[in-house]
Design a protein around this motif. Structure first.
Motif, PDB file in Angstrom:
ATOM      1  N   SER A  47       2.818  -5.092  -7.753  1.00 53.68           N
ATOM      2  CA  SER A  47       2.886  -3.474  -6.777  1.00 53.68           C
ATOM      3  C   SER A  47       0.980  -3.682  -6.992  1.00 53.68           C
ATOM      4  O   SER A  47       0.872  -2.215  -6.931  1.00 53.68           O
ATOM      5  CB  SER A  47       3.146  -3.354  -6.756  1.00 53.68           C
ATOM      6  OG  SER A  47       5.328  -2.816  -6.523  1.00 53.68           O
ATOM      7  N   SER A  48       0.429  -3.795  -7.940  1.00 52.28           N
ATOM      8  CA  SER A  48      -1.215  -3.819  -7.986  1.00 52.28           C
ATOM      9  C   SER A  48      -1.881  -3.522  -7.023  1.00 52.28           C
ATOM     10  O   SER A  48      -2.933  -3.437  -6.701  1.00 52.28           O
ATOM     11  CB  SER A  48      -1.454  -4.716  -8.923  1.00 52.28           C
ATOM     12  OG  SER A  48      -1.233  -6.108  -9.158  1.00 52.28           O
ATOM     13  N   GLY A  49      -1.456  -4.619  -6.202  1.00 50.03           N
ATOM     14  CA  GLY A  49      -2.117  -5.088  -4.996  1.00 50.03           C
ATOM     15  C   GLY A  49      -2.758  -5.594  -4.475  1.00 50.03           C
ATOM     16  O   GLY A  49      -3.547  -5.723  -3.676  1.00 50.03           O
ATOM     17  N   LYS A  50      -2.508  -6.781  -4.888  1.00 53.22           N
ATOM     18  CA  LYS A  50      -2.368  -8.857  -4.954  1.00 53.22           C
ATOM     19  C   LYS A  50      -2.815  -8.945  -3.523  1.00 53.22           C
ATOM     20  O   LYS A  50      -3.935  -9.231  -3.062  1.00 53.22           O
ATOM     21  CB  LYS A  50      -1.855  -9.341  -6.147  1.00 53.22           C
ATOM     22  CG  LYS A  50      -2.053  -8.781  -6.878  1.00 53.22           C
ATOM     23  CD  LYS A  50      -0.688 -10.421  -8.282  1.00 53.22           C
ATOM     24  CE  LYS A  50       0.167 -10.698  -7.947  1.00 53.22           C
ATOM     25  NZ  LYS A  50       1.160  -9.298  -7.671  1.00 53.22           N
ATOM     26  N   SER A  51      -1.706  -8.758  -2.765  1.00 56.68           N
ATOM     27  CA  SER A  51      -1.057  -9.614  -2.484  1.00 56.68           C
ATOM     28  C   SER A  51      -2.161  -8.600  -0.478  1.00 56.68           C
ATOM     29  O   SER A  51      -2.947  -8.682   0.203  1.00 56.68           O
ATOM     30  CB  SER A  51       0.147  -9.284  -1.420  1.00 56.68           C
ATOM     31  OG  SER A  51       0.853  -9.983  -1.840  1.00 56.68           O
ATOM     32  N   SER A  52      -2.015  -7.004  -0.632  1.00 58.92           N
ATOM     33  CA  SER A  52      -3.128  -6.364  -0.116  1.00 58.92           C
ATOM     34  C   SER A  52      -4.638  -6.902   0.246  1.00 58.92           C
ATOM     35  O   SER A  52      -5.051  -6.432   0.965  1.00 58.92           O
ATOM     36  CB  SER A  52      -3.368  -5.111  -0.043  1.00 58.92           C
ATOM     37  OG  SER A  52      -1.760  -4.310  -0.097  1.00 58.92           O
ATOM     38  N   ARG A  64       5.347 -10.696   3.761  1.00 56.89           N
ATOM     39  CA  ARG A  64       5.573  -9.545   3.328  1.00 56.89           C
ATOM     40  C   ARG A  64       7.183 -10.246   2.499  1.00 56.89           C
ATOM     41  O   ARG A  64       8.061  -9.966   3.521  1.00 56.89           O
ATOM     42  CB  ARG A  64       5.727  -8.349   3.473  1.00 56.89           C
ATOM     43  CG  ARG A  64       4.908  -7.203   2.230  1.00 56.89           C
ATOM     44  CD  ARG A  64       4.518  -6.134   2.909  1.00 56.89           C
ATOM     45  NE  ARG A  64       2.196  -6.345   3.493  1.00 56.89           N
ATOM     46  CZ  ARG A  64       1.693  -5.756   1.653  1.00 56.89           C
ATOM     47  NH1 ARG A  64       2.084  -5.259   1.174  1.00 56.89           N
ATOM     48  NH2 ARG A  64       0.615  -6.350   2.073  1.00 56.89           N
ATOM     49  N   LYS A 238      -6.012   0.921  -5.259  1.00 57.69           N
ATOM     50  CA  LYS A 238      -5.576   2.636  -5.440  1.00 57.69           C
ATOM     51  C   LYS A 238      -6.818   3.260  -5.037  1.00 57.69           C
ATOM     52  O   LYS A 238      -6.547   4.645  -6.323  1.00 57.69           O
ATOM     53  CB  LYS A 238      -4.209   2.728  -5.946  1.00 57.69           C
ATOM     54  CG  LYS A 238      -3.400   1.206  -5.418  1.00 57.69           C
ATOM     55  CD  LYS A 238      -2.016   1.557  -5.587  1.00 57.69           C
ATOM     56  CE  LYS A 238      -1.126  -0.151  -5.714  1.00 57.69           C
ATOM     57  NZ  LYS A 238      -0.168   0.467  -6.339  1.00 57.69           N
ATOM     58  N   ASP A 240      -7.331   6.027  -4.651  1.00 62.53           N
ATOM     59  CA  ASP A 240      -7.095   6.807  -3.300  1.00 62.53           C
ATOM     60  C   ASP A 240      -5.802   7.776  -4.222  1.00 62.53           C
ATOM     61  O   ASP A 240      -5.626   8.881  -3.632  1.00 62.53           O
ATOM     62  CB  ASP A 240      -6.614   6.578  -1.994  1.00 62.53           C
ATOM     63  CG  ASP A 240      -5.850   5.820  -1.791  1.00 62.53           C
ATOM     64  OD1 ASP A 240      -6.057   4.580  -2.517  1.00 62.53           O
ATOM     65  OD2 ASP A 240      -4.916   6.096  -1.262  1.00 62.53           O
ATOM     66  N   ASN A 270      -7.066   0.257   0.127  1.00 61.92           N
ATOM     67  CA  ASN A 270      -5.849  -0.991   0.783  1.00 61.92           C
ATOM     68  C   ASN A 270      -4.987  -0.239   1.904  1.00 61.92           C
ATOM     69  O   ASN A 270      -5.492   1.128   0.950  1.00 61.92           O
ATOM     70  CB  ASN A 270      -5.468  -2.135   0.089  1.00 61.92           C
ATOM     71  CG  ASN A 270      -5.983  -3.399  -0.356  1.00 61.92           C
ATOM     72  OD1 ASN A 270      -7.090  -3.418   0.306  1.00 61.92           O
ATOM     73  ND2 ASN A 270      -5.952  -3.242  -1.647  1.00 61.92           N
ATOM     74  N   PRO A 271      -4.839  -0.346   2.462  1.00 57.85           N
ATOM     75  CA  PRO A 271      -4.484   0.831   3.289  1.00 57.85           C
ATOM     76  C   PRO A 271      -2.191   0.732   2.403  1.00 57.85           C
ATOM     77  O   PRO A 271      -2.253   0.053   1.703  1.00 57.85           O
ATOM     78  CB  PRO A 271      -3.210  -0.538   4.663  1.00 57.85           C
ATOM     79  CG  PRO A 271      -4.420  -1.231   4.540  1.00 57.85           C
ATOM     80  CD  PRO A 271      -4.890  -1.569   3.314  1.00 57.85           C
ATOM     81  N   GLN A 273       1.052   2.629   1.850  1.00 63.02           N
ATOM     82  CA  GLN A 273       2.713   2.144   2.088  1.00 63.02           C
ATOM     83  C   GLN A 273       2.678   3.212   3.999  1.00 63.02           C
ATOM     84  O   GLN A 273       2.941   2.112   4.398  1.00 63.02           O
ATOM     85  CB  GLN A 273       3.712   2.225   1.010  1.00 63.02           C
ATOM     86  CG  GLN A 273       5.513   1.936   1.976  1.00 63.02           C
ATOM     87  CD  GLN A 273       5.591   0.797   1.673  1.00 63.02           C
ATOM     88  OE1 GLN A 273       5.235  -0.158   0.831  1.00 63.02           O
ATOM     89  NE2 GLN A 273       5.971  -0.149   2.656  1.00 63.02           N
TER      90      GLN A 273
HETATM   91  P1  GDP Z   1       1.307  -7.211  -4.819  1.00 58.73           P
HETATM   92  O1  GDP Z   1       2.671  -6.979  -4.971  1.00 58.73           O
HETATM   93  O2  GDP Z   1       0.409  -6.303  -6.467  1.00 58.73           O
HETATM   94  O3  GDP Z   1       1.143  -7.690  -3.923  1.00 58.73           O
HETATM   95  O4  GDP Z   1       0.731  -5.163  -4.479  1.00 58.73           O
HETATM   96  P2  GDP Z   1       1.013  -5.077  -2.677  1.00 58.73           P
HETATM   97  O5  GDP Z   1      -0.675  -5.935  -1.947  1.00 58.73           O
HETATM   98  O6  GDP Z   1       2.063  -5.804  -1.997  1.00 58.73           O
HETATM   99  O7  GDP Z   1       0.816  -3.707  -2.606  1.00 58.73           O
HETATM  100  C1  GDP Z   1       2.123  -2.510  -3.152  1.00 58.73           C
HETATM  101  C2  GDP Z   1       2.221  -1.497  -2.710  1.00 58.73           C
HETATM  102  O8  GDP Z   1       0.433  -0.528  -3.043  1.00 58.73           O
HETATM  103  C3  GDP Z   1       2.128  -1.326  -0.731  1.00 58.73           C
HETATM  104  O9  GDP Z   1       2.824  -0.592  -0.598  1.00 58.73           O
HETATM  105  C4  GDP Z   1       0.663  -1.469  -0.618  1.00 58.73           C
HETATM  106  O10 GDP Z   1       0.909  -0.560   0.674  1.00 58.73           O
HETATM  107  C5  GDP Z   1      -0.166  -0.400  -1.974  1.00 58.73           C
HETATM  108  N1  GDP Z   1      -0.996  -0.222  -2.101  1.00 58.73           N
HETATM  109  C6  GDP Z   1      -2.027  -1.419  -2.474  1.00 58.73           C
HETATM  110  N2  GDP Z   1      -3.104  -0.967  -2.263  1.00 58.73           N
HETATM  111  C7  GDP Z   1      -3.457   0.185  -1.771  1.00 58.73           C
HETATM  112  C8  GDP Z   1      -4.431   0.892  -1.895  1.00 58.73           C
HETATM  113  O11 GDP Z   1      -5.505   1.141  -2.527  1.00 58.73           O
HETATM  114  N3  GDP Z   1      -4.327   2.549  -2.044  1.00 58.73           N
HETATM  115  C9  GDP Z   1      -3.165   2.702  -1.560  1.00 58.73           C
HETATM  116  N4  GDP Z   1      -2.848   3.864  -1.052  1.00 58.73           N
HETATM  117  N5  GDP Z   1      -2.396   1.846  -1.876  1.00 58.73           N
HETATM  118  C10 GDP Z   1      -2.346   0.281  -2.172  1.00 58.73           C
END
Ligand code: GDP
Ligand code: MG
Length: 713
Positions: A47-52, A64, A238, A240, A270-271, A273
């Motif tokens: 959930s660090s935002g990799k996929s995003s 997803r 993240k 924001d 990234n966007p 949740q």
């Molecule tokens: P992964 O598990 O590393 O692949 O992470 P995801 O890309 O699935 O992101 C995990 C959660 O963090 C998701 O709900 C995303 O929407 C959220 N997220 C990722 N990047 C950001 C960001 O820059 N800002 C915000 N507010 N949420 C983010």
């Protein structure tokens, strides 16, 4: 800014545009399937935002998983091509069971879009094929949560850039009851480090800006995998969500004041949740406005913010990596090219029509004949096949079998032992090893030839029956009014009976030579012709003619048997007379010797009176003795002639050397006489081969193209 660790743009800059074009072309020529080309790997915590980040880079939503996280690596390959297609497949863990590999390999789908409902179903299938737990099911036998299989998405279309990216599961430390175990932690960690260690991976190390970077193990892992930091990019997400007051710490990172990274840090918005439900969200515009209007981000160097600048940077890093890896890539491409070219060569030239088929078979026949001439002269240095396959050394084998034939004829040829002591002793010498008799055949039968070959059997040697008694009986049954002589037909009769065993011994010998020759032919063909199916039909086509040629050798042996055993005894060989005289002399001599005594100064002497007395044989006895001596002398000459003739005619001429013999059969001439139907049947290409050839030709073409591209460096 004092930090020498931040490189200038020109260092990795757009000066390498040509390099990027080159990779682009390399991907375009399809070589990526054979040689690993540089790829992007996104790593970080769950959930660090990799996929995003990845979605932002590729401007496409990724599949997803609503559950915990990604449970397997996803490899996305973008390919520019005329047609638009998304192909989903699974690359199985090569260490998995054969069944699992088969199941994965046989699965594959084409889909229209990644975000459609259909794709959700596909993901469910993927879980099933990989054998993963569905997360919610409470089955007693827990299925694994993670898999080493890789989900492959090949996205092709006219606007795609060539790119290869990998999304891996996030690493984690704490286990979740019922879902993740300590073993899973290990599995994921190993999977991720596997990708990180690949020198052709550019790593995006993703860290949420709202957590303390010090807690992010991924930075240590990245440093271990890439000590020179030439292929690691730091990515903060993240922004924001960063608490007011914590921001300066993040800015320190970005400016390279804390945890400096050679290639520097980027920050991406990234966007979240809550944004995901908004289908009309313009991700890039939203991000741009965020960095424009929110302090302190608006003060950050624009080259370090936003997905577009990350993309530019990434291209630079990729191109410098490619430059570094180019020599190795080139060597690999060359190696792969050589390997596939050899495979294609082994398939032989394309054989679509009669002309190609004839050319193909003529080439085989020429190779075969080259091997045959080397074998016929025992020129074994001429071809390394003789070392690989000793049964191809046929000349020494035939020679040795001929020797055995000759000594067997000497030992077991006659029906009755001759009286000569010498003959008896030498026979006992030869027979003593095989008390129970001897094997007529030394070589294993070849099933297809069993009908024509002499049966495998054991025969006993001559018995010690009284030869004189037998000869007397024959004489008495055939005598006329001869005085001191005998009817000439008697010799023919006894010779025939005395040589009965010759048939078994000689036919056994010739059968063995046939086996050796046939084995030579099939073995040589199997080596020369790499395709087992062609080899089989070819042997089948040759078979009938071969049998006819083998039969000639057998017929010849039978003819020689007929001549020696059934024709009127006759020889011009002086050896006959010499032996006869010698045996008569010896007989007289041995009788005299029995009555001799030693006289000093004179040696052995016999009194004339005594010498006269010894001739006390009856007329009949005398004649029988004569028959014996003549038969023995004649038999010996005849046997030697026979052994030589069978060896030279049946074995060497008919089976080994004759141009029209079995070894000469498969020749270019034979091929030229095949009908188009026969050619098609033997050398026509099997559909599987056609496919294999097409694939190899295509792969080789892309490798060739790739080599050209690399040469233009
Ligand atoms: P992964 O598990 O590393 O692949 O992470 P995801 O890309 O699935 O992101 C995990 C959660 O963090 C998701 O709900 C995303 O929407 C959220 N997220 C990722 N990047 C950001 C960001 O820059 N800002 C915000 N507010 N949420 C983010
Ligand atoms: Mg993910």
């Amino acid at each position: 800014m004092g930090t020498s660790t931040t490189p200038t743009a020109s260092q990795y800059g757009l000066g390498n545009q040509r390099m990027l074009e080159k990779i682009d072309k390399l991907f375009a020529c399809g070589v990526g399937a054979q040689v690993a080309l540089p790829q992007i790997v996104v790593v970080g915590d769950q959930s660090s935002g990799k996929s995003s980040v990845l979605e932002g880079l590729i401007k496409k939503p990724l599949p997803r998983d609503s559950g915990l996280c990604t449970r397997f690596a996803t490899h996305i390959i973008f390919e520019r091509s005329a047609t638009t297609d998304i192909h989903v497949s699974i690359k199985p863990d090569q260490k998995a069971s054969k069944e699992h590999i088969d199941v994965c390999d046989s699965w594959g789908k084409s889909v229209e879009a990644l975000d459609s409902d259909a794709f959700v179903e596909i993901m469910q299938e993927v879980h099933e094929v990989m054998g993963l737990s569905s997360g919610s099911d409470e089955s007693t036998t827990r299925k694994p949560t993670f898999s080493n299989d890789v989900l492959c998405l090949k996205i092709s279309g006219p606007d795609q850039e060539h790119l290869s990216v990998i999304d891996v599961p996030g690493i984690f430390r704490t286990t979740t009851e019922g879902l993740t175990t300590q073993a899973d932690t290990e599995l994921v960690r190993n999977m991720v480090t596997g990708y990180m260690d690949n020198p052709r991976s550019v790593m995006l190390a993703v860290i949420p800006a709202n957590v303390d970077a010090a807690t992010q193990e991924i930075l240590e892992m990245a440093r271990a995998a890439d000590p020179t930091q030439d292929r690691t990019l730091g990515v903060l997400t993240k922004p924001d969500l960063v608490d007011k007051g914590a921001e300066p710490k993040v800015i320190d990172l970005l400016d390279g004041r804390s945890r400096p990274m050679k290639l520097g840090w980027h920050v991406i918005r990234n966007p979240g949740q809550s944004d995901l439900s908004d289908k009309n969200l313009d991700r890039d515009a939203r991000e741009a406005s965020f960095f424009r209007s929110h302090a302190p981000w608006s003060a950050v160097d624009p080259e370090k913010t936003g997905i577009d600048s990350l993309r530019v940077r990434l291209n630079e890093v990729l191109s410098s990596l490619v430059k570094k890896e180019f020599p190795k890539v080139r060597a690999e491409i060359k190696g792969e090219f050589d390997k596939l070219s050899k495979k294609l060569a082994d398939l032989g030239p394309e054989r679509g029509g009669s002309a190609e088929q004839m050319a193909f078979l003529t080439n085989l026949a020429t190779q075969f004949q080259r091997l045959v001439s080397a074998a016929r002269t025992a020129n074994h240095g001429a071809d390394k096949l003789f070392d690989k396959e000793p049964s191809l050394r046929i000349l020494p084998a035939i020679y040795s079998r001929m020797n055995t034939f000759s000594s067997e004829m000497a030992a077991y040829g006659e029906t009755y032992y001759f009286l000569t002591e010498e003959a008896k002793d030498s026979k006992k010498e030869l027979v003593k090893d095989e008390e129970e008799g001897f094997k007529i055949r030394k070589e294993e039968n070849i099933a297809d030839l069993a009908d024509m070959l002499h049966p495998q059997a054991t025969k006993s040697g001559p018995d010690e029956k009284d030869i004189k008694g037998w000869l007397l009986e024959v004489f008495q049954m055939n005598r006329g009014f001869e005085l001191g002589t005998f009817n000439a037909s008697i010799l023919a009769t006894v010779m025939n009976k005395q040589s009965v065993n010759w048939e078994n011994i000689s036919l056994g010998f010739v059968s063995d030579i046939i086996v050796m020759v046939h084995r030579f032919i099939t073995t040589a063909l199997s080596f020369i012709c790499k395709d087992a199916e062609i080899c089989r039909t070819l042997t089948e086509t040759l078979f009938e003619d071969l049998v006819g040629l083998y039969q000639k050798a057998i017929d010849n042996t039978r003819f020689l048997l007929e001549v020696e055993r059934n024709d009127t005894p006759m020889t011009l060989n002086h050896y006959f007379n010499e032996t006869l005289q010698k045996s008569r002399q010896e007989k007289v001599l041995s009788q005299l010797q029995n009555n001799s005594f030693d006289l000093s100064n004179y040696g052995k002497v016999v009194q004339i009176e005594t010498a006269m007395k010894t001739h006390s044989m009856s007329n009949e006895e005398h004649t029988v003795q004569d028959i014996h001596d003549i038969l023995e002398s004649y038999y010996r000459v005849s046997r030697k002639t026979f052994v030589d003739n069978v060896g030279r005619q049946a074995a060497i001429h008919y089976l080994l050397n004759a141009d029209k013999g079995p070894l000469g059969l498969f020749s270019p001439l034979f091929v030229s006489q095949l009908s188009p139907d026969q050619l098609e049947e033997i050398a026509g290409e099997a559909p599987a081969d056609k496919r294999k050839r097409a694939q190899l030709t295509k792969d080789i073409a892309s490798l060739k193209e790739a080599m050209k591209i690399l040469l233009r460096a």
